[in-house]
Design a protein around this motif. Structure first.
Motif, PDB file in Angstrom:
ATOM      1  N   ALA A 248      31.223  39.353  34.987  1.00 41.08           N
ATOM      2  CA  ALA A 248      31.778  38.002  34.856  1.00 41.08           C
ATOM      3  C   ALA A 248      32.845  37.949  33.765  1.00 41.08           C
ATOM      4  O   ALA A 248      33.891  37.302  33.934  1.00 41.08           O
ATOM      5  CB  ALA A 248      30.660  37.009  34.563  1.00 41.08           C
ATOM      6  N   LEU A 249      32.591  38.611  32.631  1.00 38.12           N
ATOM      7  CA  LEU A 249      33.584  38.633  31.554  1.00 38.12           C
ATOM      8  C   LEU A 249      34.845  39.368  31.991  1.00 38.12           C
ATOM      9  O   LEU A 249      35.963  38.962  31.655  1.00 38.12           O
ATOM     10  CB  LEU A 249      32.997  39.290  30.305  1.00 38.12           C
ATOM     11  CG  LEU A 249      31.899  38.511  29.573  1.00 38.12           C
ATOM     12  CD1 LEU A 249      31.340  39.327  28.420  1.00 38.12           C
ATOM     13  CD2 LEU A 249      32.427  37.169  29.066  1.00 38.12           C
TER      14      LEU A 249
ATOM     15  N   VAL B 109      41.410  44.809  40.917  1.00 38.51           N
ATOM     16  CA  VAL B 109      40.487  45.848  41.390  1.00 38.51           C
ATOM     17  C   VAL B 109      40.945  47.220  40.900  1.00 38.51           C
ATOM     18  O   VAL B 109      40.140  48.051  40.475  1.00 38.51           O
ATOM     19  CB  VAL B 109      40.380  45.818  42.927  1.00 38.51           C
ATOM     20  CG1 VAL B 109      39.576  47.015  43.431  1.00 38.51           C
ATOM     21  CG2 VAL B 109      39.728  44.522  43.383  1.00 38.51           C
ATOM     22  N   GLY B 110      42.251  47.450  40.923  1.00 39.66           N
ATOM     23  CA  GLY B 110      42.779  48.728  40.452  1.00 39.66           C
ATOM     24  C   GLY B 110      42.515  48.973  38.989  1.00 39.66           C
ATOM     25  O   GLY B 110      42.263  50.113  38.569  1.00 39.66           O
ATOM     26  N   TYR B 111      42.536  47.898  38.181  1.00 40.69           N
ATOM     27  CA  TYR B 111      42.253  48.048  36.756  1.00 40.69           C
ATOM     28  C   TYR B 111      40.867  48.681  36.520  1.00 40.69           C
ATOM     29  O   TYR B 111      40.670  49.387  35.531  1.00 40.69           O
ATOM     30  CB  TYR B 111      42.290  46.690  36.061  1.00 40.69           C
ATOM     31  CG  TYR B 111      43.664  46.130  35.773  1.00 40.69           C
ATOM     32  CD1 TYR B 111      44.765  46.951  35.532  1.00 40.69           C
ATOM     33  CD2 TYR B 111      43.852  44.747  35.716  1.00 40.69           C
ATOM     34  CE1 TYR B 111      46.009  46.412  35.250  1.00 40.69           C
ATOM     35  CE2 TYR B 111      45.102  44.195  35.427  1.00 40.69           C
ATOM     36  CZ  TYR B 111      46.175  45.030  35.193  1.00 40.69           C
ATOM     37  OH  TYR B 111      47.401  44.496  34.907  1.00 40.69           O
ATOM     38  N   ILE B 112      39.909  48.376  37.393  1.00 39.67           N
ATOM     39  CA  ILE B 112      38.563  48.945  37.230  1.00 39.67           C
ATOM     40  C   ILE B 112      38.631  50.462  37.346  1.00 39.67           C
ATOM     41  O   ILE B 112      38.051  51.195  36.522  1.00 39.67           O
ATOM     42  CB  ILE B 112      37.596  48.358  38.274  1.00 39.67           C
ATOM     43  CG1 ILE B 112      37.479  46.838  38.092  1.00 39.67           C
ATOM     44  CG2 ILE B 112      36.225  49.016  38.158  1.00 39.67           C
ATOM     45  CD1 ILE B 112      36.642  46.157  39.160  1.00 39.67           C
ATOM     46  N   ALA B 113      39.356  50.933  38.364  1.00 40.03           N
ATOM     47  CA  ALA B 113      39.521  52.383  38.515  1.00 40.03           C
ATOM     48  C   ALA B 113      40.300  52.960  37.341  1.00 40.03           C
ATOM     49  O   ALA B 113      39.962  54.040  36.825  1.00 40.03           O
ATOM     50  CB  ALA B 113      40.232  52.688  39.830  1.00 40.03           C
ATOM     51  N   TRP B 114      41.334  52.255  36.904  1.00 35.88           N
ATOM     52  CA  TRP B 114      42.119  52.735  35.764  1.00 35.88           C
ATOM     53  C   TRP B 114      41.252  52.851  34.515  1.00 35.88           C
ATOM     54  O   TRP B 114      41.419  53.779  33.723  1.00 35.88           O
ATOM     55  CB  TRP B 114      43.267  51.774  35.468  1.00 35.88           C
ATOM     56  CG  TRP B 114      44.318  51.700  36.518  1.00 35.88           C
ATOM     57  CD1 TRP B 114      44.262  52.203  37.788  1.00 35.88           C
ATOM     58  CD2 TRP B 114      45.586  51.066  36.400  1.00 35.88           C
ATOM     59  NE1 TRP B 114      45.407  51.925  38.466  1.00 35.88           N
ATOM     60  CE2 TRP B 114      46.251  51.233  37.646  1.00 35.88           C
ATOM     61  CE3 TRP B 114      46.229  50.379  35.390  1.00 35.88           C
ATOM     62  CZ2 TRP B 114      47.528  50.725  37.878  1.00 35.88           C
ATOM     63  CZ3 TRP B 114      47.496  49.878  35.617  1.00 35.88           C
ATOM     64  CH2 TRP B 114      48.147  50.050  36.838  1.00 35.88           C
TER      65      TRP B 114
ATOM     66  N   THR C 115      45.277  45.111  50.290  1.00 34.92           N
ATOM     67  CA  THR C 115      45.213  43.730  49.800  1.00 34.92           C
ATOM     68  C   THR C 115      43.921  43.057  50.252  1.00 34.92           C
ATOM     69  O   THR C 115      43.167  42.515  49.436  1.00 34.92           O
ATOM     70  CB  THR C 115      46.430  42.932  50.299  1.00 34.92           C
ATOM     71  OG1 THR C 115      47.629  43.609  49.930  1.00 34.92           O
ATOM     72  CG2 THR C 115      46.435  41.536  49.705  1.00 34.92           C
ATOM     73  N   LEU C 116      43.663  43.077  51.553  1.00 35.80           N
ATOM     74  CA  LEU C 116      42.437  42.463  52.063  1.00 35.80           C
ATOM     75  C   LEU C 116      41.210  43.184  51.526  1.00 35.80           C
ATOM     76  O   LEU C 116      40.221  42.534  51.144  1.00 35.80           O
ATOM     77  CB  LEU C 116      42.431  42.488  53.591  1.00 35.80           C
ATOM     78  CG  LEU C 116      41.187  41.906  54.269  1.00 35.80           C
ATOM     79  CD1 LEU C 116      40.990  40.446  53.868  1.00 35.80           C
ATOM     80  CD2 LEU C 116      41.282  42.041  55.787  1.00 35.80           C
ATOM     81  N   ALA C 117      41.267  44.500  51.461  1.00 36.42           N
ATOM     82  CA  ALA C 117      40.130  45.261  50.929  1.00 36.42           C
ATOM     83  C   ALA C 117      39.836  44.866  49.487  1.00 36.42           C
ATOM     84  O   ALA C 117      38.670  44.720  49.094  1.00 36.42           O
ATOM     85  CB  ALA C 117      40.414  46.761  51.025  1.00 36.42           C
ATOM     86  N   SER C 118      40.867  44.658  48.697  1.00 27.16           N
ATOM     87  CA  SER C 118      40.677  44.270  47.297  1.00 27.16           C
ATOM     88  C   SER C 118      40.087  42.875  47.177  1.00 27.16           C
ATOM     89  O   SER C 118      39.235  42.614  46.318  1.00 27.16           O
ATOM     90  CB  SER C 118      42.016  44.345  46.555  1.00 27.16           C
ATOM     91  OG  SER C 118      42.507  45.665  46.538  1.00 27.16           O
ATOM     92  N   ILE C 119      40.532  41.961  48.034  1.00 30.09           N
ATOM     93  CA  ILE C 119      39.955  40.606  48.014  1.00 30.09           C
ATOM     94  C   ILE C 119      38.465  40.664  48.338  1.00 30.09           C
ATOM     95  O   ILE C 119      37.653  39.967  47.705  1.00 30.09           O
ATOM     96  CB  ILE C 119      40.712  39.700  49.010  1.00 30.09           C
ATOM     97  CG1 ILE C 119      42.146  39.467  48.517  1.00 30.09           C
ATOM     98  CG2 ILE C 119      39.999  38.373  49.194  1.00 30.09           C
ATOM     99  CD1 ILE C 119      43.028  38.720  49.505  1.00 30.09           C
ATOM    100  N   LEU C 120      38.093  41.495  49.282  1.00 27.29           N
ATOM    101  CA  LEU C 120      36.677  41.642  49.622  1.00 27.29           C
ATOM    102  C   LEU C 120      35.893  42.239  48.466  1.00 27.29           C
ATOM    103  O   LEU C 120      34.747  41.840  48.208  1.00 27.29           O
ATOM    104  CB  LEU C 120      36.532  42.511  50.878  1.00 27.29           C
ATOM    105  CG  LEU C 120      37.107  41.913  52.175  1.00 27.29           C
ATOM    106  CD1 LEU C 120      36.986  42.908  53.319  1.00 27.29           C
ATOM    107  CD2 LEU C 120      36.397  40.601  52.517  1.00 27.29           C
TER     108      LEU C 120
ATOM    109  N   LEU D 250      32.105  41.356  43.910  1.00 27.81           N
ATOM    110  CA  LEU D 250      31.805  41.315  42.477  1.00 27.81           C
ATOM    111  C   LEU D 250      31.306  39.931  42.057  1.00 27.81           C
ATOM    112  O   LEU D 250      30.372  39.804  41.253  1.00 27.81           O
ATOM    113  CB  LEU D 250      33.047  41.694  41.675  1.00 27.81           C
ATOM    114  CG  LEU D 250      33.478  43.166  41.760  1.00 27.81           C
ATOM    115  CD1 LEU D 250      34.797  43.376  41.023  1.00 27.81           C
ATOM    116  CD2 LEU D 250      32.409  44.083  41.187  1.00 27.81           C
ATOM    117  N   VAL D 251      31.928  38.894  42.604  1.00 30.42           N
ATOM    118  CA  VAL D 251      31.469  37.530  42.293  1.00 30.42           C
ATOM    119  C   VAL D 251      30.045  37.323  42.796  1.00 30.42           C
ATOM    120  O   VAL D 251      29.189  36.762  42.086  1.00 30.42           O
ATOM    121  CB  VAL D 251      32.429  36.493  42.914  1.00 30.42           C
ATOM    122  CG1 VAL D 251      31.860  35.088  42.755  1.00 30.42           C
ATOM    123  CG2 VAL D 251      33.803  36.590  42.264  1.00 30.42           C
TER     124      VAL D 251
END
Length: 673
Positions: free
Chosen positions: A365-366, A303-308, A336-341, A346-347
């Motif tokens: 998806a990619l 999830v952090g990579y998206i912001a990066w 952690t839980l927030a990122s899983i959500l 996204l899925v």
């Protein structure tokens, strides 16, 4: 698109003048295998199989390194320039893939194979160029260009993007209404060949190319829907009495069979192969995380990579991320839980929008699919920016078309303005970072400022000062060495690199070595199992002592080695370094031989340890044992890469036997190999 290529070339050119960094050293600078001086089968084979980064050796990437060395030596400029041209080639392929996907998913044409109108062609070309330009200029992709060793990643993606282009082209040919059965069969052949050959070729550069069939599957599922060619559906209508409309949505079993062969079967085999290692405690012993904490942590990282990628703030793109806080539970830290959500959302978005906004769904998806390999069960290091080299293309594919809209679209000017501002921001950030990469000291200061709590970043700054000082006490850089290294040594989870550098530096200049540095180094080795950096540190101290450059207290070095090898499954490299120190520095040949035997037993497939062992046997006049190891080397001599070493050892063995038997000069000459 030409303007985007020119802009990318301009933005990166200041970074081409930089130096080597981090993993460049073991893979290139200190790897004699890629230091190609002649072109023959043995040398090329040795170069191809010389990578220490992977058990699969990544031969194509290593051969390109060898080619760079052959033509320009170890001048980093030409190596980085080669990387930049690979990046530009990937940009062209990204443009072509984006354009064909935009063409396939346009809503105004009922026949996907029909040529678009001139207006549509112009619009599609502009949007595809924007996608490629954004991808080429993203700051997160800089390490895939200026970090020389990550040519492995960018080179593999040439085959990934080319394979996708071939697959999509073949599927569009299969779905052509006007095409003949022969055309459709050739389309299936093109799709299958593109996946198989491109994956195989990409794997010779880096293992991430194995994800190509998954990417193609996602494209098939979202864009093509496993549809049968319309003409084949008509024939089925005639034989089964169904209507044409109902048969248009029939599944093409040949496509399903293709993915069963190139995706499902390899995936099952791969999981079976990985399964024992994933469950083995030894696989995780050198890490500060286990399988559970890795999966929890990677949720935050992905999830952090998206912001990066989208915001690209400098303190995020700090290159060194060894100070990352591992997730120990769903709520520690709470993100952690927030990122899983977020990942679940996204899925769900992929499923929700795959029909109404297929490019958005496909891009997400990619992006997620790209991280399946590096962000799940394999015990790799947690974070690397270059892992987004392909994933960021997925994000651009999802987002850029939402802003690069026709002039008649709602808020068209505002949306184009947002896209323009993003492109300008990414360009400026990439240009400024590339400028920092253009000078080793400038880069070290920049990365240390971006990551003040990273042991690696602080160590590299201190190391940069050491190099600049040339070990001269009067150098202005000498007083600057100590602060960043001592800061690094006190940071949590630091390796012994900082302490080793401090000891090495003062010993080389014949200055007193602080007791605290030795105590900290040994305590760190006792606290946790040594990693790669710890092994390199002890090897560096051994080499310094062996070459007579450092006067190191023997009892301290032995304490360090004994702490390092006290763990189960000690790495072969540690045994080899300990054997080297014991044999060459302490002069204890019996113990040095024993330790080197441990290295061979720990890694029987590494020829370097056996070669050292043979030399020790020859010195000790244990000729039969030496011959046994030479015979073992012959079985490891793939493609003649060990020819020179084996011939040299044979000659020394023959000389030793002749000395033992008091051979005449004639018989000695006859015994030469």
């Amino acid at each position: 698109m030409l303007a985007a290529l020119a802009l990318t070339l301009f933005v990166y050119q200041t970074g081409l003048w930089g130096s080597w960094l981090f993993d460049d050293y073991p893979n290139i600078v200190q790897n004699p295998g890629v230091h190609l001086t002649r072109i023959d089968l043995a040398s090329l084979t040795h170069a191809a199989l010389s990578s220490p980064s992977s058990i699969f050796k990544r031969p194509l990437a290593s051969l390109t390194f060898a080619a760079n060395y052959y033509f320009s030596g170890l001048n980093p400029f030409s190596w980085k320039l080669t990387n930049l041209f690979i990046h530009l080639l990937n940009g062209i392929l990204a443009f072509l893939v984006a354009r064909v996907l935009l063409t396939q998913t346009r809503k105004s044409v009922t026949d996907p194979a029909q040529s678009p109108t001139p207006t549509e062609t112009k619009y599609i070309g502009v949007v595809a160029a924007c996608i490629a330009a954004a991808w080429m200029l993203l700051p997160i992709n800089l390490t895939g260009v200026l970090y020389v060793v990550q040519r492995m990643e960018s080179l593999a993606n040439i085959f990934v993007l080319a394979g996708l282009l071939g697959y999509i082209t073949g599927r569009r040919r299969m779905l052509s209404i006007s095409g003949s059965p022969r055309t459709r069969h050739s389309g299936l052949l093109l799709s299958a060949t593109s996946l198989v050959l491109a994956t195989a070729a990409g794997l010779t550069a880096k293992e991430t190319a194995v994800m190509l069939p998954l990417y193609a599957f996602l494209i098939e599922w979202i864009v093509f829907g496993f549809r049968m060619p319309p003409q084949r559906a008509d024939r089925l209508d005639t034989s089964h009495g169904n209507t044409e409309t109902s048969c248009q949505n029939r599944t093409d079993r040949s496509v399903l069979a293709l993915f069963a062969l190139v995706l499902v079967v390899p995936m099952i085999v791969g999981l079976i192969w990985l399964y024992p290692g994933v469950l083995s405690q030894a696989s995780w012993a050198a890490r500060d995380f286990d399988l559970q904490t890795r999966l929890l942590s990677e949720a935050r990282i992905v999830v952090g990579y998206i912001a990066w990628t989208l915001l690209a703030l400098p303190h995020w793109l700090s290159f060194y991320h060894d100070n990352f806080q591992v997730s120990t539970s769903l709520f520690h830290p709470w993100t952690t839980l927030a990122s899983i959500l977020v990942l679940l959302a996204l899925v769900l978005a992929v499923f929700k929008f795959r029909r109404t906004h297929p490019l958005f769904a496909l891009g997400i998806a990619l992006y997620l699919g790209c991280h399946v390999l590096t962000a799940t069960i394999i015990p790799l290091e947690l974070i690397y920016e270059h892992r987004n080299y392909f994933a960021s293309f997925g994000l651009m594919l999802a987002l850029v078309p939402l802003f690069a809209v026709p002039s008649s679209a709602r808020l068209a000017r505002v949306r184009w303005g947002v896209l323009g501002a993003a492109l300008l921001t990414w360009t400026v950030l990439t240009a400024s970072t590339a400028y920092a990469w253009g000078d080793s000291m400038r880069l070290a200061r920049e990365l240390a400022a971006r990551a003040p709590n990273s042991p690696r970043a602080q160590y590299e700054l201190g190391r940069g000062y050491i190099i600049a000082s040339h070990y001269e006490p009067d150098s202005p850089y000498t007083p600057l060495v100590y602060a960043p290294l001592e800061r690094a040594s006190k940071l949590p989870d630091s390796s012994i690199l900082p302490q080793q550098a401090l000891i090495f530096f003062n010993a080389r200049m014949h200055r007193p070595v602080k007791v605290e540095w030795w105590d900290s180094l040994i305590a760190t080795l006792k606290r946790r199992k040594p990693g790669v950096q710890d092994e390199s540190s002890l090897a560096a101290l051994t080499q310094c002592a062996r070459n007579g450059l450092c006067s190191l207290p023997a009892h301290r070095m032995q304490q360090a080695f004994q702490a390092a090898v006290s763990y189960p499954d000690t790495d072969a490299r540690l045994w080899a370094s300990y054997g080297d120190y014991t044999w060459n520095v302490l002069g204890n040949h019996a113990e040095g031989l024993k330790l080197t035997q441990h290295a061979v037993n720990a890694d029987p497939s590494e020829p370097a340890y056996r070669i050292t062992l043979v030399r020790m046997y020859l010195v000790l006049n244990k000729l039969s044992e030496a011959e046994q190891q030479i015979n073992a080397l012959k079985h490891m001599n793939i493609g003649g890469e060990l020819d020179d070493s084996i011939a040299n050892l044979h000659q020394r063995l023959s000389s030793a036997r002749c000395n033992e038997a008091s051979c005449t000069e004639t018989s000695h000459e006859q015994s030469q190999p």
